[in-house]
Scaffold this motif. Structure first.
Motif, PDB file in Angstrom:
ATOM      1  N   LEU A 152      93.071   8.018  16.444  1.00  0.00           N
ATOM      2  CA  LEU A 152      92.438   7.692  15.167  1.00  0.00           C
ATOM      3  C   LEU A 152      90.928   7.838  15.263  1.00  0.00           C
ATOM      4  CD1 LEU A 152      94.399   4.555  13.929  1.00  0.00           C
ATOM      5  CD2 LEU A 152      94.382   6.818  12.915  1.00  0.00           C
ATOM      6  N   ARG A 153      90.369   7.351  16.358  1.00  0.00           N
ATOM      7  CA  ARG A 153      88.922   7.447  16.557  1.00  0.00           C
ATOM      8  C   ARG A 153      88.493   8.912  16.631  1.00  0.00           C
ATOM      9  NH1 ARG A 153      88.653   4.676  20.948  1.00  0.00           N
ATOM     10  NH2 ARG A 153      88.734   2.712  19.830  1.00  0.00           N
ATOM     11  N   ALA A 154      89.250   9.716  17.352  1.00  0.00           N
ATOM     12  CA  ALA A 154      88.903  11.136  17.471  1.00  0.00           C
ATOM     13  C   ALA A 154      88.989  11.836  16.118  1.00  0.00           C
ATOM     14  CB  ALA A 154      89.828  11.809  18.484  1.00  0.00           C
ATOM     15  N   ALA A 155      90.002  11.504  15.341  1.00  0.00           N
ATOM     16  CA  ALA A 155      90.138  12.113  14.015  1.00  0.00           C
ATOM     17  C   ALA A 155      88.983  11.698  13.111  1.00  0.00           C
ATOM     18  CB  ALA A 155      91.468  11.706  13.388  1.00  0.00           C
ATOM     19  N   ALA A 156      88.558  10.442  13.203  1.00  0.00           N
ATOM     20  CA  ALA A 156      87.434   9.969  12.390  1.00  0.00           C
ATOM     21  C   ALA A 156      86.144  10.678  12.798  1.00  0.00           C
ATOM     22  CB  ALA A 156      87.288   8.460  12.533  1.00  0.00           C
ATOM     23  N   GLU A 157      85.953  10.864  14.113  1.00  0.00           N
ATOM     24  CA  GLU A 157      84.755  11.560  14.584  1.00  0.00           C
ATOM     25  C   GLU A 157      84.739  13.006  14.090  1.00  0.00           C
ATOM     26  OE1 GLU A 157      84.440  11.197  18.807  1.00  0.00           O
ATOM     27  OE2 GLU A 157      84.164   9.016  18.711  1.00  0.00           O
ATOM     28  N   ARG A 158      85.888  13.688  14.173  1.00  0.00           N
ATOM     29  CA  ARG A 158      85.959  15.071  13.680  1.00  0.00           C
ATOM     30  C   ARG A 158      85.648  15.121  12.194  1.00  0.00           C
ATOM     31  NH1 ARG A 158      90.676  15.082  16.700  1.00  0.00           N
ATOM     32  NH2 ARG A 158      91.916  14.980  14.793  1.00  0.00           N
ATOM     33  N   PHE A 159      86.184  14.208  11.426  1.00  0.00           N
ATOM     34  CA  PHE A 159      85.962  14.154   9.985  1.00  0.00           C
ATOM     35  C   PHE A 159      84.475  13.975   9.688  1.00  0.00           C
ATOM     36  CE2 PHE A 159      85.433  11.627   6.133  1.00  0.00           C
ATOM     37  CZ  PHE A 159      86.111  12.395   5.206  1.00  0.00           C
ATOM     38  N   ARG A 160      83.838  13.032  10.379  1.00  0.00           N
ATOM     39  CA  ARG A 160      82.426  12.762  10.119  1.00  0.00           C
ATOM     40  C   ARG A 160      81.541  13.924  10.542  1.00  0.00           C
ATOM     41  NH1 ARG A 160      82.537   6.462  11.947  1.00  0.00           N
ATOM     42  NH2 ARG A 160      83.476   5.718  10.011  1.00  0.00           N
ATOM     43  N   ARG A 161      81.831  14.512  11.690  1.00  0.00           N
ATOM     44  CA  ARG A 161      81.012  15.637  12.155  1.00  0.00           C
ATOM     45  C   ARG A 161      81.166  16.841  11.231  1.00  0.00           C
ATOM     46  NH1 ARG A 161      82.385  14.094  17.928  1.00  0.00           N
ATOM     47  NH2 ARG A 161      80.514  12.992  18.576  1.00  0.00           N
ATOM     48  N   ALA A 162      82.373  17.063  10.714  1.00  0.00           N
ATOM     49  CA  ALA A 162      82.608  18.198   9.812  1.00  0.00           C
ATOM     50  C   ALA A 162      81.815  18.050   8.526  1.00  0.00           C
ATOM     51  CB  ALA A 162      84.098  18.321   9.507  1.00  0.00           C
ATOM     52  N   ARG A 163      81.518  16.829   8.128  1.00  0.00           N
ATOM     53  CA  ARG A 163      80.777  16.593   6.883  1.00  0.00           C
ATOM     54  C   ARG A 163      79.314  16.242   7.128  1.00  0.00           C
ATOM     55  NH1 ARG A 163      85.794  16.320   6.458  1.00  0.00           N
ATOM     56  NH2 ARG A 163      86.971  16.534   4.556  1.00  0.00           N
ATOM     57  N   GLY A 164      78.897  16.308   8.391  1.00  0.00           N
ATOM     58  CA  GLY A 164      77.499  16.042   8.699  1.00  0.00           C
ATOM     59  C   GLY A 164      77.129  14.576   8.644  1.00  0.00           C
ATOM     60  N   LEU A 165      78.083  13.706   8.827  1.00  0.00           N
ATOM     61  CA  LEU A 165      77.818  12.268   8.797  1.00  0.00           C
ATOM     62  C   LEU A 165      77.543  11.753  10.202  1.00  0.00           C
ATOM     63  CD1 LEU A 165      80.723  11.274   6.398  1.00  0.00           C
ATOM     64  CD2 LEU A 165      78.319  11.554   5.817  1.00  0.00           C
ATOM     65  N   ALA A 166      76.888  10.619  10.274  1.00  0.00           N
ATOM     66  CA  ALA A 166      76.584  10.013  11.569  1.00  0.00           C
ATOM     67  C   ALA A 166      77.862   9.460  12.182  1.00  0.00           C
ATOM     68  CB  ALA A 166      75.580   8.883  11.385  1.00  0.00           C
ATOM     69  N   VAL A 167      77.978   9.617  13.497  1.00  0.00           N
ATOM     70  CA  VAL A 167      79.132   9.096  14.221  1.00  0.00           C
ATOM     71  C   VAL A 167      78.669   7.863  14.985  1.00  0.00           C
ATOM     72  CG1 VAL A 167      80.866   9.584  15.979  1.00  0.00           C
ATOM     73  CG2 VAL A 167      80.117  11.386  14.437  1.00  0.00           C
ATOM     74  N   PRO A 168      79.205   6.685  14.672  1.00  0.00           N
ATOM     75  CA  PRO A 168      78.748   5.470  15.351  1.00  0.00           C
ATOM     76  C   PRO A 168      79.194   5.445  16.804  1.00  0.00           C
ATOM     77  CG  PRO A 168      80.593   4.955  13.944  1.00  0.00           C
ATOM     78  CD  PRO A 168      80.229   6.393  13.687  1.00  0.00           C
TER      79      PRO A 168
END
Length: 119
Positions: A63-79
């Motif tokens: 789940l964490r990896a999927a969230a990181e991929r989602f955020r990086r794909a949209r240019g969002l900060a990854v906590p």
């Protein structure tokens, strides 16, 4: 004639009342049957799941990896990742000791002093 009107009105009233009771019993029976069906479906699902984690459930890491991929794909900060083992019991800070107000000892609430002050 009035007796015929009265008897037909009474019969109509009785028929309407019986129809209402029949309808309410049918609705209650349907609701009860639906409740029993859902209860048995839930019991069956609990048996199938084994009351534990399902084998198809994603792990927190995926789940964490999927969230990181989602955020990086949209240019969002990854906590930053959260620590693996949080403190099980939060520490309680001790409340600060209450300091006495200055002049607490000097205050005189006796009746004579109050009466003299008010004059």
């Amino acid at each position: 004639m009035p007796s015929e009107e009265f008897s037909s009105a009474a019969a109509s009233f009785q028929r309407i009342g019986q129809d209402a009771v029949t309808h309410s019993r049918r609705v209650a029976g349907n609701a009860l049957a639906r409740s029993h069906r859902r209860h048995s479906e839930n019991a069956e699902l609990l048996k199938q799941s084994g009351r534990g984690t399902k084998s198809g459930d994603p792990t927190p890491g995926t789940l964490r990896a999927a969230a990181e991929r989602f955020r990086r794909a949209r240019g969002l900060a990854v906590p930053d990742p959260v620590p693996a083992v949080p403190d099980p019991v939060p520490s309680r800070s001790q409340p600060a000791a209450r300091t006495p107000r200055s002049g607490d000892e000097d205050e005189d609430f006796s009746q004579m002093r109050i009466m003299q002050r008010d004059q």
